[in-house]
Write a protein that holds these residues in place. Structure first.
Motif, PDB file in Angstrom:
ATOM      1  N   VAL A 192       0.806  -1.219   0.027  1.00  0.00           N
ATOM      2  CA  VAL A 192       0.042   0.048   0.053  1.00  0.00           C
ATOM      3  C   VAL A 192       0.789   1.360  -0.282  1.00  0.00           C
ATOM      4  O   VAL A 192       0.353   2.243  -1.156  1.00  0.00           O
ATOM      5  CB  VAL A 192      -0.643   0.216   0.724  1.00  0.00           C
ATOM      6  N   PHE A 193       1.739   1.608   0.708  1.00  0.00           N
ATOM      7  CA  PHE A 193       2.839   2.808   0.938  1.00  0.00           C
ATOM      8  C   PHE A 193       3.249   3.106  -0.701  1.00  0.00           C
ATOM      9  O   PHE A 193       3.786   3.853  -0.798  1.00  0.00           O
ATOM     10  CB  PHE A 193       3.987   2.544   1.639  1.00  0.00           C
ATOM     11  N   ALA A 194       3.869   1.809  -1.112  1.00  0.00           N
ATOM     12  CA  ALA A 194       4.875   1.604  -2.187  1.00  0.00           C
ATOM     13  C   ALA A 194       3.467   1.799  -3.716  1.00  0.00           C
ATOM     14  O   ALA A 194       3.464   3.219  -4.507  1.00  0.00           O
ATOM     15  CB  ALA A 194       5.275   0.402  -3.095  1.00  0.00           C
ATOM     16  N   TRP A 195       1.725   2.272  -3.226  1.00  0.00           N
ATOM     17  CA  TRP A 195       0.774   1.919  -4.175  1.00  0.00           C
ATOM     18  C   TRP A 195       0.488   4.102  -3.676  1.00  0.00           C
ATOM     19  O   TRP A 195       0.976   4.267  -5.348  1.00  0.00           O
ATOM     20  CB  TRP A 195      -0.220   1.936  -3.860  1.00  0.00           C
ATOM     21  N   ALA A 196       0.922   4.210  -3.416  1.00  0.00           N
ATOM     22  CA  ALA A 196       1.036   5.734  -2.649  1.00  0.00           C
ATOM     23  C   ALA A 196       2.407   6.826  -2.357  1.00  0.00           C
ATOM     24  O   ALA A 196       2.034   7.689  -2.896  1.00  0.00           O
ATOM     25  CB  ALA A 196       0.454   6.264  -1.012  1.00  0.00           C
TER      26      ALA A 196
END
Length: 506
Positions: A192-196
């Motif tokens: 998720v952090f990579a997504w943002a």
């Protein structure tokens, strides 16, 4: 010799095509991302991923404060009335409150990360989720600002630039970053952090793109900004902001409640179902981008007949393009879900119910855009409040007993209620109707080709990916031929591709 597109209808068609292609790319990117996550993390990991993404999306949408629609409406109205040169002022009016409030919320999230995480996940995952919330806090703030900047590029640069930034480059970057994270073996929260992670980069890029246009726009200023513009902007945005918050909560509340009341695994299956169904809304988003400023223009000038014509054509387009996709999901949902992994095939019936709900919504046209561009954002706020109340109540009642099928039934019931109320407001209160015969004919053609075609194919073939692909190609060709043959009956006879239009403008 040059090709020009000077007429309003040609410009709108050009914008609609660009928006459709961009929205299509974004939808495909979202599906690719979901396939990657589903196959790599399984149903439970997918549920945790979309739990975090859902909370991020809700927060980002709420922190925009409704300014996106207000930017479009304010600039479109100014242009319709001959006022120019105030885009920079509109930017300040929109961005400063968004930035101040979103930073304050980010600080609060960092301080309250532990109790927030404890509400959504069990004890074993609480620490990791709290850490993720802290990492995402200020990225949510930047995401809200980025959305406002993107909207301004739509009004100052072009629909093409807006589409490139929001619907192509940003989604493509997210797919790439998530792919790297999954390849690296990261868990759901790290993915998720990579997504943002790319949001700060796009804020800088979009600001750089806007600066020359803002300078050019200031040169056109002839007088001071009309007194009361700020008040009018935020009066509209206030109710629109609440409406947008309610709308995004409606989009994600069922996934969050499935995770809370059942399990992350069921939430993962349901999230995949809803992501697939929402992919069919690319035409709805494309039409909003292309047509909303034009609707605001005609409404500002009181041109009701022009709005009626636009609404009819937009609704026809949405039905003709989107219904084949939804009918495919209803009759051949199992092989579609199988692409995401074998765990997800248990959601086949749920997918059919959800697809039916979106079909109903598509057939009502651009009711939300008509209400918003007509300045009735308070109406939308009330409708969304009623719909969200029904959604939460029905989901809490049905999910414990029927699981994700209860969530899908709630989804469809809420769509019917929402469309019914909005239809009453648009058709009775705003007195903007549809040329209903053309809408019915479009729906009939779509259903006869794809509904009957898939039914026959399902009776005589297996639910396999091969049958799905072959059937899709055959039915698409038949459908295209049917539209060409019946174009006069559908009211599309005047829509011609002017390949030689440049000769008249040479």
């Amino acid at each position: 010799m040059s090709v020009t597109t000077n007429s309003p209808s040609e410009k709108m068609a050009h914008s609609a095509i660009i928006s459709f292609l961009g929205s299509g790319f974004a939808a495909v990117a979202a599906l690719v991302l979901t396939i990657m996550v589903g196959r790599a993390l399984g149903a439970e990991g997918t549920g945790l991923f979309y739990l975090a993404v859902g909370l991020f999306t809700i927060a980002s949408q709420m922190l925009r404060l409704g300014s996106n629609s207000a930017v479009i409406r304010t600039i479109a109205t100014q242009r319709a009335l001959g006022t120019t040169g105030h885009a920079t002022s509109v930017l300040y009016i929109a961005v400063v409150p968004v930035l101040v409030i979103s930073v304050g919320v980010a600080v609060a999230v960092m301080l309250l990360a532990e109790p927030i995480a404890g509400f959504f996940v069990d004890a074993g995952q609480q620490e990791g989720f709290a850490s993720l919330l802290r990492e995402l806090a200020f990225l949510v703030s930047l995401s809200a600002v980025l959305a406002v900047l993107h909207t301004l590029t739509r009004m100052l640069n072009s629909v093409l630039m807006f589409t490139m930034l929001q619907n192509i480059l940003l989604p493509a970057g997210r797919v790439a970053l998530v792919g790297v994270a999954l390849w690296w073996g990261m868990d759901a929260f790290e993915v998720v952090f990579a997504w943002a992670l790319s949001i700060p980069f796009w804020v800088v890029v979009t600001t750089g793109i806007l600066l020359p246009k803002l300078r050019d726009d200031r040169k056109l200023r002839k007088d001071r900004l009309e007194q009361g513009t700020t008040r009018e902007f935020w009066n509209f945005s206030a109710s629109r902001g609440v409406g947008a918050a309610l709308e995004i909560c409606l989009e994600w509340v069922d996934v969050l409640l499935v995770a809370a009341l059942r399990s992350p695994a069921e939430a993962g299956i349901y999230a995949v179902v809803t992501r697939i169904v929402r992919a069919g809304q690319i035409i709805d988003r494309a039409m909003r981008v292309a047509v909303s400023p034009k609707i605001a223009h005609h409404l500002a000038l009181g041109e009701a007949h022009a709005v009626r014509t636009l609404h009819t054509k937009a609704t026809q387009t949405m039905i003709l393009v989107a219904w084949p996709f939804y009918l495919t999901l209803i009759f051949f949902g199992q092989p579609v879900l199988g692409i995401f992994g074998p765990e997800f095939e248990s959601g086949t019936r749920v997918l059919a119910v959800a697809a039916l709900g979106i079909m109903i919504l598509t057939s009502t046209g651009m009711l939300q855009s008509l209400i918003l561009m007509g300045g009735r954002s308070s109406w939308q706020m009330l409708v969304k409040a009623i719909s969200l109340t029904l959604s939460i109540g029905l989901n809490i009642f049905l999910i414990p007993f029927w699981g994700i099928m209860g969530a899908a039934i709630t989804w469809t019931a809420v769509i019917i209620l929402d469309a019914s109320i909005c239809g009453f407001l648009v058709y009775r209160k705003m007195r903007i109707g549809l040329e209903i015969r053309y809408v019915i004919r479009s729906a009939l053609v779509a259903f006869m080709v794809f509904g009957c075609g898939w039914l026959v194919l399902r009776l005589f073939s297996s639910q396999s990916l091969g049958a799905l692909l072959i059937g899709a190609v055959v039915l698409a060709l038949v459908y295209l031929l049917a539209i060409i043959v019946l174009r006069q009956w559908l009211g599309l006879g005047e829509l011609k591709v002017k390949l030689l239009a440049g000769r008249r403008n040479a």
